[in-house]
Scaffold this motif. Sequence first.
Motif, PDB file in Angstrom:
ATOM      1  N   GLY A  27      29.245  -2.704 -72.936  1.00  0.00           N
ATOM      2  CA  GLY A  27      30.620  -2.228 -73.046  1.00  0.00           C
ATOM      3  C   GLY A  27      31.360  -2.289 -71.723  1.00  0.00           C
ATOM      4  O   GLY A  27      32.531  -2.681 -71.664  1.00  0.00           O
ATOM      5  N   VAL A  28      30.686  -1.924 -70.643  1.00  0.00           N
ATOM      6  CA  VAL A  28      31.303  -2.030 -69.322  1.00  0.00           C
ATOM      7  C   VAL A  28      31.613  -3.491 -69.010  1.00  0.00           C
ATOM      8  O   VAL A  28      32.686  -3.806 -68.489  1.00  0.00           O
ATOM      9  CB  VAL A  28      30.381  -1.415 -68.240  1.00  0.00           C
ATOM     10  CG1 VAL A  28      30.823  -1.810 -66.843  1.00  0.00           C
ATOM     11  CG2 VAL A  28      30.362   0.094 -68.362  1.00  0.00           C
ATOM     12  N   GLY A  29      30.715  -4.380 -69.365  1.00  0.00           N
ATOM     13  CA  GLY A  29      30.954  -5.811 -69.123  1.00  0.00           C
ATOM     14  C   GLY A  29      32.118  -6.350 -69.936  1.00  0.00           C
ATOM     15  O   GLY A  29      32.915  -7.155 -69.446  1.00  0.00           O
ATOM     16  N   ILE A  30      32.224  -5.910 -71.178  1.00  0.00           N
ATOM     17  CA  ILE A  30      33.314  -6.375 -72.028  1.00  0.00           C
ATOM     18  C   ILE A  30      34.652  -5.858 -71.500  1.00  0.00           C
ATOM     19  O   ILE A  30      35.650  -6.573 -71.497  1.00  0.00           O
ATOM     20  CB  ILE A  30      33.070  -5.945 -73.488  1.00  0.00           C
ATOM     21  CG1 ILE A  30      31.876  -6.732 -74.055  1.00  0.00           C
ATOM     22  CG2 ILE A  30      34.303  -6.155 -74.343  1.00  0.00           C
ATOM     23  CD1 ILE A  30      31.364  -6.212 -75.376  1.00  0.00           C
ATOM     24  N   MET A  45      31.282  -1.205 -62.053  1.00  0.00           N
ATOM     25  CA  MET A  45      29.968  -1.732 -61.659  1.00  0.00           C
ATOM     26  C   MET A  45      29.080  -0.629 -61.094  1.00  0.00           C
ATOM     27  O   MET A  45      27.873  -0.611 -61.348  1.00  0.00           O
ATOM     28  CB  MET A  45      30.133  -2.845 -60.618  1.00  0.00           C
ATOM     29  CG  MET A  45      30.886  -4.041 -61.124  1.00  0.00           C
ATOM     30  SD  MET A  45      29.974  -4.942 -62.348  1.00  0.00           S
ATOM     31  CE  MET A  45      29.203  -6.127 -61.330  1.00  0.00           C
ATOM     32  N   ASN A  46      29.676   0.292 -60.336  1.00  0.00           N
ATOM     33  CA  ASN A  46      28.895   1.397 -59.782  1.00  0.00           C
ATOM     34  C   ASN A  46      28.408   2.355 -60.870  1.00  0.00           C
ATOM     35  O   ASN A  46      27.388   3.012 -60.699  1.00  0.00           O
ATOM     36  CB  ASN A  46      29.713   2.162 -58.746  1.00  0.00           C
ATOM     37  CG  ASN A  46      29.899   1.380 -57.470  1.00  0.00           C
ATOM     38  OD1 ASN A  46      29.192   0.413 -57.210  1.00  0.00           O
ATOM     39  ND2 ASN A  46      30.882   1.767 -56.681  1.00  0.00           N
ATOM     40  N   ALA A  47      29.134   2.428 -61.980  1.00  0.00           N
ATOM     41  CA  ALA A  47      28.716   3.309 -63.073  1.00  0.00           C
ATOM     42  C   ALA A  47      27.402   2.848 -63.697  1.00  0.00           C
ATOM     43  O   ALA A  47      26.599   3.668 -64.128  1.00  0.00           O
ATOM     44  CB  ALA A  47      29.804   3.376 -64.141  1.00  0.00           C
ATOM     45  N   ILE A  48      27.195   1.540 -63.764  1.00  0.00           N
ATOM     46  CA  ILE A  48      25.953   1.032 -64.357  1.00  0.00           C
ATOM     47  C   ILE A  48      24.945   0.600 -63.306  1.00  0.00           C
ATOM     48  O   ILE A  48      23.803   0.284 -63.630  1.00  0.00           O
ATOM     49  CB  ILE A  48      26.234  -0.145 -65.316  1.00  0.00           C
ATOM     50  CG1 ILE A  48      26.817  -1.337 -64.575  1.00  0.00           C
ATOM     51  CG2 ILE A  48      27.103   0.299 -66.465  1.00  0.00           C
ATOM     52  CD1 ILE A  48      26.877  -2.597 -65.387  1.00  0.00           C
ATOM     53  N   GLY A  49      25.347   0.613 -62.044  1.00  0.00           N
ATOM     54  CA  GLY A  49      24.513   0.115 -60.951  1.00  0.00           C
ATOM     55  C   GLY A  49      23.093   0.645 -60.908  1.00  0.00           C
ATOM     56  O   GLY A  49      22.142  -0.137 -60.789  1.00  0.00           O
ATOM     57  N   PRO A  50      22.885   1.958 -61.010  1.00  0.00           N
ATOM     58  CA  PRO A  50      21.520   2.466 -60.870  1.00  0.00           C
ATOM     59  C   PRO A  50      20.599   2.140 -62.042  1.00  0.00           C
ATOM     60  O   PRO A  50      19.385   2.202 -61.897  1.00  0.00           O
ATOM     61  CB  PRO A  50      21.705   3.981 -60.772  1.00  0.00           C
ATOM     62  CG  PRO A  50      23.140   4.213 -60.485  1.00  0.00           C
ATOM     63  CD  PRO A  50      23.879   3.037 -61.013  1.00  0.00           C
ATOM     64  N   VAL A  51      21.153   1.812 -63.212  1.00  0.00           N
ATOM     65  CA  VAL A  51      20.288   1.700 -64.395  1.00  0.00           C
ATOM     66  C   VAL A  51      20.354   0.362 -65.121  1.00  0.00           C
ATOM     67  O   VAL A  51      19.546   0.128 -66.018  1.00  0.00           O
ATOM     68  CB  VAL A  51      20.606   2.822 -65.410  1.00  0.00           C
ATOM     69  CG1 VAL A  51      20.289   4.183 -64.832  1.00  0.00           C
ATOM     70  CG2 VAL A  51      22.047   2.759 -65.858  1.00  0.00           C
ATOM     71  N   TRP A  52      21.276  -0.523 -64.793  1.00  0.00           N
ATOM     72  CA  TRP A  52      21.471  -1.715 -65.614  1.00  0.00           C
ATOM     73  C   TRP A  52      20.220  -2.583 -65.676  1.00  0.00           C
ATOM     74  O   TRP A  52      19.930  -3.164 -66.712  1.00  0.00           O
ATOM     75  CB  TRP A  52      22.659  -2.540 -65.116  1.00  0.00           C
ATOM     76  CG  TRP A  52      22.390  -3.265 -63.842  1.00  0.00           C
ATOM     77  CD1 TRP A  52      22.663  -2.840 -62.585  1.00  0.00           C
ATOM     78  CD2 TRP A  52      21.761  -4.538 -63.706  1.00  0.00           C
ATOM     79  NE1 TRP A  52      22.247  -3.744 -61.665  1.00  0.00           N
ATOM     80  CE2 TRP A  52      21.684  -4.810 -62.329  1.00  0.00           C
ATOM     81  CE3 TRP A  52      21.251  -5.472 -64.600  1.00  0.00           C
ATOM     82  CZ2 TRP A  52      21.125  -5.978 -61.827  1.00  0.00           C
ATOM     83  CZ3 TRP A  52      20.701  -6.625 -64.102  1.00  0.00           C
ATOM     84  CH2 TRP A  52      20.643  -6.880 -62.728  1.00  0.00           C
ATOM     85  N   ASP A  53      19.486  -2.696 -64.595  1.00  0.00           N
ATOM     86  CA  ASP A  53      18.350  -3.614 -64.582  1.00  0.00           C
ATOM     87  C   ASP A  53      17.130  -3.064 -65.307  1.00  0.00           C
ATOM     88  O   ASP A  53      16.223  -3.818 -65.646  1.00  0.00           O
ATOM     89  CB  ASP A  53      17.988  -4.017 -63.160  1.00  0.00           C
ATOM     90  CG  ASP A  53      17.793  -2.833 -62.238  1.00  0.00           C
ATOM     91  OD1 ASP A  53      18.084  -1.698 -62.644  1.00  0.00           O
ATOM     92  OD2 ASP A  53      17.356  -3.050 -61.098  1.00  0.00           O
ATOM     93  N   GLY A  54      17.090  -1.789 -65.599  1.00  0.00           N
ATOM     94  CA  GLY A  54      15.959  -1.225 -66.316  1.00  0.00           C
ATOM     95  C   GLY A  54      16.118  -1.241 -67.823  1.00  0.00           C
ATOM     96  O   GLY A  54      15.142  -1.052 -68.558  1.00  0.00           O
TER      97      GLY A  54
END
Length: 168
Positions: A27-30, A45-54
């Motif tokens: 949703g953030v990407g869209i 980007m900072n909102a998803i930064g800590p968790v996006w890769d997991g």
Amino acid sequence: MDFNVVWYILVGVLLVGYAILDGFDLGVGILHLRSKGDHDRRILMNAIGPVWDGNEVWLITAGGALFAAFPNVYATAFSGFYLPFMVLLIALIFRAVSIEFRSKEPGKRWRSFWDGGFSIGSIVAAFLFGVAIGNIVMGFPIGEDMEYQGTFFRLAQPLFHSLRFFLP
């Protein structure tokens, strides 16, 4: 309780966990390109930064659990959805690369390219997840030999059915 039921519940929990956690990232990407400026995009980007890769770990674990518990289902689904899964994999990789490379250079064209890649990767991934879930809900043709009997365009049938609700 039978082991098949336990594995079925486990795979379902893993897929729901992925949908909830990575759904936020998609949703953030869209919405990324709809933000007003570079500062707002950086906040997203900072909102998803800590968790996006997991979050993709949930999806990989669900695929592994499906392979371990239901190898015939795994083989049939992955062979039938081969092309959409490859496009999905490319979209998810492009999203990850876009997140990592966006801030490597300060140039406006550089950031615009990676912002577009992040948004397009998110849109394509969300669309393909929707097509996959639509096919699972509607069902897809499997022959006696447990092989997918349809075509690539047959996989888009849920999309055409959903468009009927939006078109007059």
